[in-house]
Design a protein around this motif. Structure first.
Motif, short mmCIF file in Angstrom:
data_model
loop_
_atom_site.label_atom_id
_atom_site.label_comp_id
_atom_site.label_asym_id
_atom_site.label_seq_id
_atom_site.Cartn_x
_atom_site.Cartn_y
_atom_site.Cartn_z
N ALA A 188 34.00 47.88 33.63
CA ALA A 188 33.09 47.78 33.99
C ALA A 188 32.12 46.22 35.35
N LEU A 189 33.41 45.37 35.23
CA LEU A 189 33.05 44.52 35.71
C LEU A 189 33.08 44.57 37.59
N LYS A 190 33.79 45.39 37.45
CA LYS A 190 34.60 45.81 39.26
C LYS A 190 33.25 47.16 39.72
N CYS A 191 32.36 48.02 38.80
CA CYS A 191 31.73 48.63 38.27
C CYS A 191 30.26 47.83 38.62
N GLY A 192 30.15 46.58 39.00
CA GLY A 192 28.89 45.62 39.33
C GLY A 192 28.02 45.10 38.20
N ASN A 193 28.34 45.45 36.07
CA ASN A 193 28.13 44.69 35.44
C ASN A 193 28.55 43.06 35.64
N THR A 194 27.69 42.07 36.48
CA THR A 194 28.00 41.24 36.80
C THR A 194 27.55 39.72 35.38
N LYS A 195 26.63 40.72 34.52
CA LYS A 195 26.53 39.80 33.38
C LYS A 195 27.49 39.61 32.68
N LEU A 196 28.61 40.55 32.58
CA LEU A 196 30.52 40.44 31.81
C LEU A 196 30.50 39.11 32.07
N ASP A 197 30.21 38.59 33.33
CA ASP A 197 31.10 37.07 33.68
C ASP A 197 30.31 35.92 33.54
N ARG A 198 29.78 35.53 32.17
CA ARG A 198 28.88 34.72 32.70
C ARG A 198 29.00 33.18 33.61
N ASP A 199 30.39 32.59 33.48
CA ASP A 199 31.09 31.42 34.60
C ASP A 199 31.51 31.55 35.19
N LYS A 200 31.19 32.95 35.98
CA LYS A 200 32.00 33.78 37.13
C LYS A 200 32.91 33.10 37.52
N ASP A 201 34.05 33.01 36.79
CA ASP A 201 35.29 32.69 37.05
C ASP A 201 36.36 33.70 37.44
N GLY A 202 35.89 35.11 37.24
CA GLY A 202 36.40 36.18 37.38
C GLY A 202 37.45 37.66 36.13
N VAL A 203 37.17 36.20 34.89
CA VAL A 203 37.36 36.54 33.71
C VAL A 203 36.22 37.76 33.03
N PRO A 204 36.15 38.61 32.79
CA PRO A 204 34.63 39.60 31.92
C PRO A 204 35.42 38.77 29.82
N CYS A 205 34.11 39.07 29.42
CA CYS A 205 34.20 39.01 28.24
C CYS A 205 35.23 38.03 27.57
#
Length: 91
Positions: A67-84
């Motif tokens: 989902a992050l690769k598909c553009g759902n950047t809200k999943l990575d709140r601290d922007k470290d590349g790790v979602p959820c």
């Protein structure tokens, strides 16, 4: 008289700014790349359709990463590349 003065002023401005005029055959064509999941290269299609939108809806870390690769950047709140980070290690 006003039209002549306006025409001369516009001509002078156009010459002084050296503005380039370009012609495009297709007004909808643009070579500018847009970062959006609908326009992502390689992403999209069946891989992005139907993915959950929030971390609470994810069933696995792999699904969150997709989902992050598909553009759902809200999943990575601290922007470290790790979602959820609650379900993905390394956060």
């Amino acid at each position: 008289m006003k039209k002549v003065i306006l025409s001369m002023a516009l001509s002078l401005f156009a010459l002084s700014s050296q503005a380039a005029v370009t012609v495009t055959d297709n007004p909808f064509y643009s070579d500018v790349e847009v970062e959006h999941p609908l326009f992502a290269k390689g992403a999209g299609g069946s891989q992005c359709k139907g993915l959950p939108r929030t971390c609470g809806q994810m069933v696995s870390c792999e699904q969150a990463k997709q989902a992050l690769k598909c553009g759902n950047t809200k999943l990575d709140r601290d922007k470290d590349g790790v979602p959820c980070e609650s379900i993905c290690p390394g956060g």
